[in-house]
Design a protein around this motif. Structure first.
Motif, short mmCIF file in Angstrom:
data_model
loop_
_atom_site.label_atom_id
_atom_site.label_comp_id
_atom_site.label_asym_id
_atom_site.label_seq_id
_atom_site.Cartn_x
_atom_site.Cartn_y
_atom_site.Cartn_z
N GLY A 508 0.84 -1.19 0.00
CA GLY A 508 0.00 0.00 0.00
C GLY A 508 0.87 1.24 0.00
N GLU A 509 0.45 2.26 0.72
CA GLU A 509 1.22 3.50 0.78
C GLU A 509 2.54 3.27 1.52
N VAL A 510 3.62 3.76 0.95
CA VAL A 510 4.93 3.63 1.57
C VAL A 510 5.18 4.86 2.45
N THR A 511 5.36 4.62 3.75
CA THR A 511 5.56 5.70 4.71
C THR A 511 6.88 5.48 5.46
N ASP A 512 7.15 6.35 6.42
CA ASP A 512 8.35 6.17 7.24
C ASP A 512 8.28 4.87 8.02
N TYR A 513 7.06 4.43 8.40
CA TYR A 513 6.92 3.15 9.09
C TYR A 513 7.40 2.01 8.18
N THR A 514 7.04 2.08 6.91
CA THR A 514 7.42 1.04 5.96
C THR A 514 8.95 0.96 5.84
N PHE A 515 9.57 2.12 5.62
CA PHE A 515 11.02 2.16 5.52
C PHE A 515 11.68 1.66 6.80
N SER A 516 11.20 2.12 7.94
CA SER A 516 11.83 1.77 9.22
C SER A 516 11.71 0.28 9.50
N ALA A 517 10.55 -0.29 9.27
CA ALA A 517 10.37 -1.72 9.50
C ALA A 517 11.28 -2.52 8.57
N PHE A 518 11.37 -2.13 7.31
CA PHE A 518 12.23 -2.82 6.35
C PHE A 518 13.69 -2.75 6.79
N LEU A 519 14.17 -1.57 7.14
CA LEU A 519 15.57 -1.39 7.52
C LEU A 519 15.88 -2.10 8.83
N LEU A 520 14.94 -2.10 9.78
CA LEU A 520 15.14 -2.78 11.05
C LEU A 520 15.30 -4.28 10.84
N LEU A 521 14.40 -4.88 10.07
CA LEU A 521 14.46 -6.33 9.81
C LEU A 521 15.74 -6.68 9.05
N GLU A 522 16.11 -5.85 8.09
CA GLU A 522 17.32 -6.12 7.33
C GLU A 522 18.55 -6.08 8.23
N ASP A 523 18.56 -5.12 9.18
CA ASP A 523 19.67 -5.01 10.13
C ASP A 523 19.76 -6.27 10.99
N LEU A 524 18.62 -6.76 11.49
CA LEU A 524 18.62 -7.94 12.35
C LEU A 524 19.13 -9.18 11.60
N VAL A 525 18.71 -9.30 10.34
CA VAL A 525 19.08 -10.50 9.57
C VAL A 525 20.51 -10.42 9.06
N LEU A 526 20.86 -9.31 8.42
CA LEU A 526 22.15 -9.22 7.73
C LEU A 526 23.30 -8.80 8.64
N LYS A 527 23.02 -7.94 9.63
CA LYS A 527 24.10 -7.43 10.46
C LYS A 527 24.21 -8.16 11.79
N GLN A 528 23.09 -8.64 12.31
CA GLN A 528 23.14 -9.35 13.60
C GLN A 528 22.92 -10.85 13.43
N ASN A 529 22.91 -11.30 12.17
CA ASN A 529 22.89 -12.74 11.85
C ASN A 529 21.71 -13.48 12.46
N MET A 530 20.56 -12.84 12.50
CA MET A 530 19.35 -13.51 12.99
C MET A 530 18.58 -14.05 11.79
N ASN A 531 19.13 -15.10 11.23
CA ASN A 531 18.56 -15.66 10.01
C ASN A 531 17.20 -16.31 10.23
N PHE A 532 16.83 -16.50 11.48
CA PHE A 532 15.55 -17.14 11.76
C PHE A 532 14.37 -16.17 11.58
N ILE A 533 14.70 -14.92 11.42
CA ILE A 533 13.64 -13.91 11.28
C ILE A 533 13.11 -13.91 9.85
N ASN A 534 11.80 -13.87 9.73
CA ASN A 534 11.19 -13.80 8.40
C ASN A 534 11.22 -12.34 7.92
N ARG A 535 11.83 -12.13 6.79
CA ARG A 535 11.81 -10.79 6.20
C ARG A 535 11.32 -10.89 4.77
N ALA A 536 11.04 -9.73 4.19
CA ALA A 536 10.42 -9.70 2.86
C ALA A 536 11.47 -9.97 1.78
N GLU A 537 11.69 -11.22 1.49
CA GLU A 537 12.66 -11.58 0.45
C GLU A 537 12.18 -11.04 -0.91
#
Length: 906
Positions: A508-537
């Motif tokens: 839907g509409e892309v807002t700051d919430y959308t960007f923040s949630a995307f960047l937060l999940l990416e940080d957890l998976v790619l930088k903190q190695n939490m591969n168990f987290i589901n992110r938007a591949e």
């Protein structure tokens, strides 16, 4: 009229040496006609030509100033009227008042410019057009919220004209502005004028005294005394004023005596008046806080039938059945005496404590044990709140047990109840553990828990970025990231992109919430190695960026600095025109991060647009400009095409704008920080003074025009700039000079002193400010250069000395603000007071003694020069020749007769 025609006019003016005397309104109207024939592009060319002419050839060219200023005036959003204002001042110097009026009205048709209004009012004053001058002044004070003196003058004029309503409104406005300026010294004279004009506004005057009291207790007390006198026929008003005086000065004997008189007048028919006065210690010599005495008196005299009370000596709860002048009859819980417990009135009010109906003690005494026990057992939240409230908002389980067992619960019931209570205390968000005592619980509105409660806290957060904060706190506290608690927190963000089956949702509409949630999940998976987290591949930052309607608003709305930084990194990596995007985003991320990216990619020329944009739009981009000023040297500004003079003028305009934002409570914290920075750059670091010393008179004129109009600028800074300009340009004429106010006519209040003493204190303050503080700052700088500050005694000594001098400076400033100069003609020779020499006969020692009564600055007890504010000085005040008076101070008795009073030379 084209480019060549303007050029010809300028050359003609230069060659013929046309003087100001040659110009008329018709001359300027002719230029207006020619300007109106230009299109927008031609106007821009004409303005550039005129500006260059003023800079390079003739700085006082009337034609160039008028054409450029008029074109600037027409432009939408422009607030730069300096050229026209300077032109007005040139005409004013030559007494061309018709032209001054013409130009002022030209500006005022577009905007209520303070400078133009002042100049127009001055023009009217020069031509004795008083009514028109005051009409302009009324317009001025509506836009200049820092103006006070003119407000008072308008009030005086309205009063002379018989317009009481306007006069009252103006005097009130003047007082309000003085309070905002934190200047209490002139208030009393205006206050008394208001009392004469509008004496039926008691609540306003009481509120005014409250506000003044935050600035000066002495001034507030003086106002309340005046109010007390003005309300001599209204005992209730007198009582309120007297109580307010005592709340400000508990040692004010006169206020206490007057309050007692007022109470006696109000309750003259009350049968228990004498007892209530005595029991409260208001009329006794007992050493007691007068406020407590007042509270006791008003409580005692207000006790009535039906009041719940606690008896301190027995611990019993009762209720007043009846009360008269002699006795109070109380029905205590559980007593068999049908006549009740009879107490003397004095004893009752000493031994009984009023209680609220909801207090646990009242409930225990008023309700049957079975009924209260059932309520306690079935409604634990209510019980906990009642217990905590009854104990001042906090209590331990041990204290709760003492309150409930065995009076409400049986010991065997306590174990079960306390277990449920503990769970409630841990799970109910209104209860918290005390930060000082882990065994004490307090009432709170936000939940606090251990690891399990972190999810509850997360859920309770209403704001999106508070949820991010809670998740990060969970990680930093080494919470179990594999627990269900953490998973549910993360799921809140992944659910923004994923369906229950893990597939991507329809975006839907892309807002700051959308960007923040995307960047937060990416940080957890790619930088903190939490591969168990589901992110938007398959979903990329570029996809989101291209779908957002306004990337600047989205970026600005991101409240997490780390996510902002991640956003910037993705822009550089994935967005094609990244340099333009980052230039636009810089104002929302004021760190060196973005400038460093431009330097790294050798695109500094593109970042220079940020410098120019910040100067041109300083109001909208004040924080950006402040950051660049603090972190860029002159070389960078010059490369961006910004001169040092242009930057200085912009700083002054920004200071004015920033102070106004503070006044209107807009982004107060940020603007206060910006204002402090600007004051340091402009005045502490002497940027303004240096520019005056290095520049010409025209530049000084521009600077002073800006300085004079800076809202809420400390008066000393304006005076300092005035002095510097006068030193370099002795004939310089300041546009805002008005007739001085005869301050000797003010009613003396505050700290009394002689003119010599006040002058000495001002010189002392100036020496501290401009000599001692400057020297100690140099010493601190040298000590800092010596190395480790932790072991640097010279540095510590310098900081301590600096703090001591700053405190002394602040105290002197406060005292000088309160000071009132008393001249010989103002001293009452019939009474002992400031400026009198008194010969007293000591009736105890049988000898004469002479004292001189002065203020705290001039007092010298060793030479019998007494401070009238000291206890001994107060005891001597207002006595007359032939009068005998007795008093006691510090357990020593004094018995004097006044032999002679004379006025000394002041």
């Amino acid at each position: 009229m084209g480019f060549q025609e303007i050029e010809s006019l300028l050359k003609e003016e230069q060659w013929t040496r046309s003087t100001i005397v040659n110009y008329t309104i018709q001359s300027l109207e002719g230029l207006d006609v020619q300007i109106s024939e230009l299109d927008e592009e031609e106007k821009t060319e004409a303005k550039i030509l005129c500006d260059n002419h003023l800079t390079e050839k003739e700085r006082n060219s009337i034609i160039a100033m008028y054409i450029s200023g008029s074109i600037q005036l027409e432009r939408r959003g422009s607030e730069d009227y300096l050229l026209l204002l300077n032109l007005i001042e040139l005409f004013a110097e030559s007494k061309k008042w018709t032209l001054v009026e013409f130009l002022c009205q030209k500006i005022l048709r577009k905007t209520e410019n303070k400078h133009a209004l002042r100049l127009l009012a001055n023009s009217y004053a020069q031509n004795n057009r008083e009514d028109e001058k005051y009409a302009i002044w009324e317009r001025l004070v509506k836009v200049d919220y820092d103006e006070i003196e003119i407000v008072k003058l308008i009030g005086t004029y309205a009063q002379q004209k018989g317009n009481k309503e306007k006069a009252v409104a103006m005097y009130k406005k003047a007082i309000h502005r003085l309070i905002k300026r934190k200047d209490s010294s002139p208030i009393r004279s205006i206050f008394n004028t208001l009392l004469e004009l509008d004496d039926d506004n008691f609540e306003y005057y009481m509120n005014l005294a409250d506000q003044v009291g935050t600035l000066s207790k002495n001034t507030a007390v003086a106002l309340l005394r005046d109010l007390e006198i003005a309300n001599k026929d209204n005992v209730d008003h007198q009582i309120e004023a007297q109580k307010k005086i005592l709340s400000l000065d508990r040692e004010d004997i006169y206020a206490k005596e007057n309050l007692i008189k007022s109470y006696k007048a109000k309750y003259k028919n009350h049968s228990r008046l004498k007892n209530c006065l005595e029991s409260s210690a208001l009329t006794s010599n007992m050493v007691r806080d007068v406020i407590h005495s007042i509270e006791d008196f008003e409580t005692n005299i207000a006790f009535d039938k039906g009041t719940f009370v606690f008896q301190n000596s027995t611990g019993k709860i009762g209720r007043i059945r009846s009360i008269n002048e002699n006795d109070v009859i109380v029905d205590f819980a559980g007593q068999k005496n049908t006549e009740g417990n009879r107490l003397s009135t004095a004893m009752a009010f000493k031994s009984l404590l009023p209680l609220a109906k909801s207090h646990i003690w009242v409930l225990k005494s008023a309700l049957p044990k079975e009924k209260l026990s059932a309520k306690v057992l079935e409604d634990i939240p209510w019980t906990l709140k009642t217990l905590l409230t009854s104990n001042g908002g906090k209590s331990s389980l041990k204290e709760m047990k003492a309150e409930l067992v065995p009076s409400v619960l049986e010991p065997k019931q306590w174990t079960s109840w306390s277990n449920h209570a503990k769970k409630e205390l841990m799970n109910n968000p209104v209860f918290d553990l005390s930060a000082n005592d882990v065994d004490t619980y307090i009432l709170r509105s936000t939940p606090v828990s251990y690891e399990e409660k972190q999810l509850a806290v997360f859920r309770s957060e209403k704001q999106f970025y508070d949820k991010i904060k809670r998740l990060k706190e969970f990680l930093s506290s080494k919470g179990d990231v594999e627990s269900d608690f953490f998973y549910e927190m993360v799921k809140y963000f992944s659910d923004m992109f994923l369906e229950e089956n893990g597939s991507l949702k329809q975006m839907g509409e892309v807002t700051d919430y959308t960007f923040s949630a995307f960047l937060l999940l990416e940080d957890l998976v790619l930088k903190q190695n939490m591969n168990f987290i589901n992110r938007a591949e398959g979903l990329t930052f570029k996809d989101l960026f291209e779908r957002t309607e306004n990337y600047e608003l989205s970026f600005d709305a991101i409240k997490d600095p780390e996510l902002k930084k991640s956003f910037i990194d993705h822009v550089v990596e994935e967005v094609q025109n990244w340099s333009k995007v980052l230039a636009n985003l810089f104002q929302y991320y004021l760190t060196s991060y973005i400038p460093d990216i431009f330097r790294h990619h050798k695109k500094q020329a593109e970042f220079n647009k940020v410098y120019r944009d910040a100067v041109e739009n300083f109001k909208e981009k004040s924080s950006t400009l402040i950051y660049l000023i603090k972190n860029s040297d002159e070389k960078l500004w010059n490369k961006a095409g910004i001169t040092s003079e242009q930057l200085l003028f912009t700083k002054l305009q920004l200071l004015d704008f920033t102070n106004r934002c503070i006044d209107t409570r807009k982004d107060v914290q940020e603007n206060r920080k910006n204002a402090k920075t600007l004051m340091t750059l402009l005045f502490t670091d002497k940027a303004v003074l240096n520019h005056i010393n290095e520049g010409n008179e025209e530049s000084a004129q521009k600077i002073y025009s800006l300085v004079a109009n800076v809202f809420d600028l400390p008066g000393g800074k304006k005076i300092e700039i005035k002095h510097a300009i006068s030193e370099k340009f002795p004939s310089f004429r300041f546009f805002d000079e008005v007739s001085p106010i005869d301050r000797e006519s003010l009613v003396p209040t505050g700290l009394f002193c002689t003119a010599a003493a006040l002058d000495a204190k001002k010189k002392e303050m100036e020496h501290i400010q401009h000599v001692e503080l400057v020297e100690v700052a140099k010493e601190i700088g040298l000590a800092r250069d010596m190395g480790d500050l932790r072991e640097n005694s010279e540095y510590k000594y310098g900081k301590e000395k600096q703090s001591m001098l700053s405190n002394t400076l602040r105290r002197l400033s406060e005292e000088i603000d309160r000071a009132t100069v008393i001249t010989k003609d103002k001293v009452d020779p019939t009474r002992i007071g400031f400026g009198t020499k008194v010969v007293l006969f000591d009736n105890l020692k049988g000898e004469e003694i002479t004292y001189t009564i002065m203020g705290p600055w001039e007092s010298n007890p060793n030479e019998n020069i007494i401070n009238l504010l000291a206890p001994f000085g107060k005891a001597l005040l207002n006595h007359q020749e032939g009068e005998r008076f007795i008093f006691t101070l510090n357990d020593q008795d004094y018995d004097y007769t006044v032999r002679k009073i004379s006025v000394i030379e002041l």
